[in-house]
Motif scaffolding. Structure first.
Motif, PDB file in Angstrom:
ATOM      1  N   SER A 181     -38.932   8.330  70.650  1.00  0.00           N
ATOM      2  CA  SER A 181     -38.258   9.635  70.733  1.00  0.00           C
ATOM      3  C   SER A 181     -37.136   9.740  69.712  1.00  0.00           C
ATOM      4  O   SER A 181     -36.855  10.826  69.181  1.00  0.00           O
ATOM      5  N   GLY A 182     -36.486   8.600  69.412  1.00  0.00           N
ATOM      6  CA  GLY A 182     -35.414   8.626  68.433  1.00  0.00           C
ATOM      7  C   GLY A 182     -35.884   8.996  67.039  1.00  0.00           C
ATOM      8  O   GLY A 182     -35.116   9.549  66.245  1.00  0.00           O
ATOM      9  N   ILE A 183     -37.133   8.704  66.729  1.00  0.00           N
ATOM     10  CA  ILE A 183     -37.675   9.066  65.419  1.00  0.00           C
ATOM     11  C   ILE A 183     -37.683  10.572  65.228  1.00  0.00           C
ATOM     12  O   ILE A 183     -37.461  11.088  64.124  1.00  0.00           O
ATOM     13  N   PHE A 184     -37.892  11.319  66.318  1.00  0.00           N
ATOM     14  CA  PHE A 184     -38.021  12.764  66.225  1.00  0.00           C
ATOM     15  C   PHE A 184     -36.731  13.515  66.578  1.00  0.00           C
ATOM     16  O   PHE A 184     -36.457  14.569  65.997  1.00  0.00           O
ATOM     17  N   VAL A 185     -35.933  12.982  67.506  1.00  0.00           N
ATOM     18  CA  VAL A 185     -34.751  13.726  67.961  1.00  0.00           C
ATOM     19  C   VAL A 185     -33.456  12.950  67.756  1.00  0.00           C
ATOM     20  O   VAL A 185     -32.369  13.491  68.010  1.00  0.00           O
ATOM     21  N   GLY A 186     -33.506  11.688  67.326  1.00  0.00           N
ATOM     22  CA  GLY A 186     -32.304  10.905  67.133  1.00  0.00           C
ATOM     23  C   GLY A 186     -31.867  10.193  68.411  1.00  0.00           C
ATOM     24  O   GLY A 186     -32.399  10.438  69.496  1.00  0.00           O
ATOM     25  N   ARG A 187     -30.882   9.311  68.262  1.00  0.00           N
ATOM     26  CA  ARG A 187     -30.365   8.548  69.401  1.00  0.00           C
ATOM     27  C   ARG A 187     -28.869   8.329  69.235  1.00  0.00           C
ATOM     28  O   ARG A 187     -28.321   8.439  68.133  1.00  0.00           O
ATOM     29  N   ASP A 188     -28.228   7.998  70.358  1.00  0.00           N
ATOM     30  CA  ASP A 188     -26.804   7.666  70.355  1.00  0.00           C
ATOM     31  C   ASP A 188     -26.636   6.173  70.625  1.00  0.00           C
ATOM     32  O   ASP A 188     -27.204   5.633  71.589  1.00  0.00           O
ATOM     33  N   PHE A 189     -25.849   5.524  69.783  1.00  0.00           N
ATOM     34  CA  PHE A 189     -25.526   4.118  69.961  1.00  0.00           C
ATOM     35  C   PHE A 189     -24.015   3.962  70.025  1.00  0.00           C
ATOM     36  O   PHE A 189     -23.267   4.901  69.730  1.00  0.00           O
ATOM     37  N   ALA A 190     -23.590   2.746  70.355  1.00  0.00           N
ATOM     38  CA  ALA A 190     -22.155   2.485  70.421  1.00  0.00           C
ATOM     39  C   ALA A 190     -21.506   2.615  69.045  1.00  0.00           C
ATOM     40  O   ALA A 190     -20.328   2.968  68.939  1.00  0.00           O
TER      41      ALA A 190
ATOM     42  N   GLY B 118     -22.321   4.787  66.866  1.00  0.00           N
ATOM     43  CA  GLY B 118     -22.348   6.180  66.459  1.00  0.00           C
ATOM     44  C   GLY B 118     -23.703   6.822  66.691  1.00  0.00           C
ATOM     45  O   GLY B 118     -24.640   6.188  67.198  1.00  0.00           O
ATOM     46  N   HIS B 119     -23.808   8.097  66.314  1.00  0.00           N
ATOM     47  CA  HIS B 119     -25.065   8.831  66.480  1.00  0.00           C
ATOM     48  C   HIS B 119     -26.010   8.515  65.338  1.00  0.00           C
ATOM     49  O   HIS B 119     -25.612   8.470  64.171  1.00  0.00           O
ATOM     50  N   CYS B 120     -27.265   8.293  65.691  1.00  0.00           N
ATOM     51  CA  CYS B 120     -28.310   8.017  64.706  1.00  0.00           C
ATOM     52  C   CYS B 120     -29.206   9.241  64.614  1.00  0.00           C
ATOM     53  O   CYS B 120     -30.019   9.483  65.511  1.00  0.00           O
ATOM     54  N   PRO B 121     -29.077  10.047  63.565  1.00  0.00           N
ATOM     55  CA  PRO B 121     -29.879  11.268  63.469  1.00  0.00           C
ATOM     56  C   PRO B 121     -31.337  10.968  63.172  1.00  0.00           C
ATOM     57  O   PRO B 121     -31.679   9.900  62.654  1.00  0.00           O
ATOM     58  N   ALA B 122     -32.197  11.919  63.505  1.00  0.00           N
ATOM     59  CA  ALA B 122     -33.625  11.775  63.225  1.00  0.00           C
ATOM     60  C   ALA B 122     -33.872  11.855  61.718  1.00  0.00           C
ATOM     61  O   ALA B 122     -33.198  12.630  61.024  1.00  0.00           O
ATOM     62  N   PRO B 123     -34.782  11.071  61.210  1.00  0.00           N
ATOM     63  CA  PRO B 123     -35.577  10.051  61.901  1.00  0.00           C
ATOM     64  C   PRO B 123     -34.768   8.766  62.116  1.00  0.00           C
ATOM     65  O   PRO B 123     -34.275   8.180  61.157  1.00  0.00           O
TER      66      PRO B 123
END
Length: 325
Positions: free
Chosen positions: A70-79, A81-86
């Motif tokens: 899902s992070g590949i398409f919508v991004g993810r949040d990590f400690a 910082g935010h990791c934008p897609a892809p």
């Protein structure tokens, strides 16, 4: 054409999904906790627990895999910082975004791959066609003999020889290095000239023999003989009919050689000390860095599949008899 592209795109996405699943679950078969890579030597249980939470390693493996996809398409949040897609995750070792690392290394690998491809296609197809055009002459024998000898060379053997001759002994060329094309096109070209030549030697030899044999076969086809019987010149028949028909089997082999070409770029990077995608892939395996390994594998597979789709689409351009239905 649109249906063909959609069908191939769907197939490519399915292949990428299978590759990602295989790599992800096989990685967790290794009995080492990946969080220890980021924890360091003086690791405490509390620090290890924090790293597990920050990297999402405290969740089940299927949940981790779903969040990765899902992070590949919508991004993810990590400690960190935010990791934008892809988003391909955050490195276990240096806490850097994997996608940013890949994009930093990819221009070098792309330059090596495309440059080597252009070199061996121009030289290989050119010498092969000349050998076929003058079949049985001394020129044909010379090109055939040279291609046979060069096909036995390897990158890790030829690379040091080229460096010894053109860099350290004569000083005609500088040691290979990567300079972005946008900064200085001349230095970009000269810095990768030796790697291009070394990487393309084996392919050049193979495509010389292949182009010669396919061209000779095409010259015996009935439509080529009919063109000659109509009074067309030999040069016109050679390039208008025989050469165009010989490209179909060559394109087929080229589609299968794309992965080998990318693998050749990996060996070339190590031979000349260049830091590209291949070097990143090996470092991620040695360092057991799953996010980098996943990112490199998926990105490389997508790149190869894209090139294969382009090669398949070229069939219809070269030969109107081919229908993409």
């Amino acid at each position: 054409m649109l249906r063909f592209i959609l069908r191939r795109t769907f197939g490519a996405m399915l292949i990428l999904l299978l590759i990602s699943a295989f790599t992800f679950f096989m990685y967790y078969a290794i009995p080492q906790d990946p969080a220890t890579l980021a924890c360091g030597k003086n690791c405490t249980p509390d620090a290890l627990a924090i790293i597990h939470k920050n990297l999402g390693l405290d969740e089940s493996i299927p949940v981790q895999y779903w969040k990765f996809l899902s992070g590949i398409f919508v991004g993810r949040d990590f400690a960190v910082g935010h990791c934008p897609a892809p988003c391909f995750g955050v490195s276990f070792r240096d806490q850097q975004m994997v996608w940013a690392t890949i994009m930093d290394r990819f221009p070098l690998t792309l330059s090596l791959t495309i440059g080597g491809l252009i070199v061996f296609l121009i030289v290989g197809l050119g010498t092969g066609m000349i050998a076929a055009r003058y079949r049985g002459t001394w020129l044909d024998k010379v090109f055939s003999s040279i291609s046979l000898v060069l096909s036995s060379f390897q990158i890790y053997f030829l690379g040091p020889i080229m460096l010894g001759i053109f860099v350290y002994s004569t000083g005609w060329l500088d040691k290979p290095k990567y300079v972005p094309f946008t900064e200085n096109p001349a230095q970009w070209f000269m810095g990768l000239l030796i790697p291009w030549v070394v990487m393309s030697v084996i392919f050049t030899a193979n495509y010389t023999r292949m182009a010669r044999s396919t061209m000779i076969e095409q010259l015996q086809e009935e439509h080529v003989r009919a063109a000659r019987a109509k009074g067309m010149t030999g040069r016109y028949v050679f390039f208008r009919y025989a050469w165009r028909g010989s490209l179909i089997p060559i394109l087929t082999i080229l589609g299968m050689d794309l992965s080998a070409l990318l693998g050749g770029a990996v060996v070339t990077e190590f031979t000349f000390g260049l830091a590209g995608i291949g070097r990143l892939a090996v470092d991620s395996v040695v360092g057991k860095d799953l996010p980098k390994l996943m990112g490199v594998m998926l990105f490389s597979a997508a790149f190869i599949l894209l090139l294969n789709v382009i090669v398949d689409a070229l069939y219809a351009v070269i030969d109107p008899r081919v229908r993409l239905s």
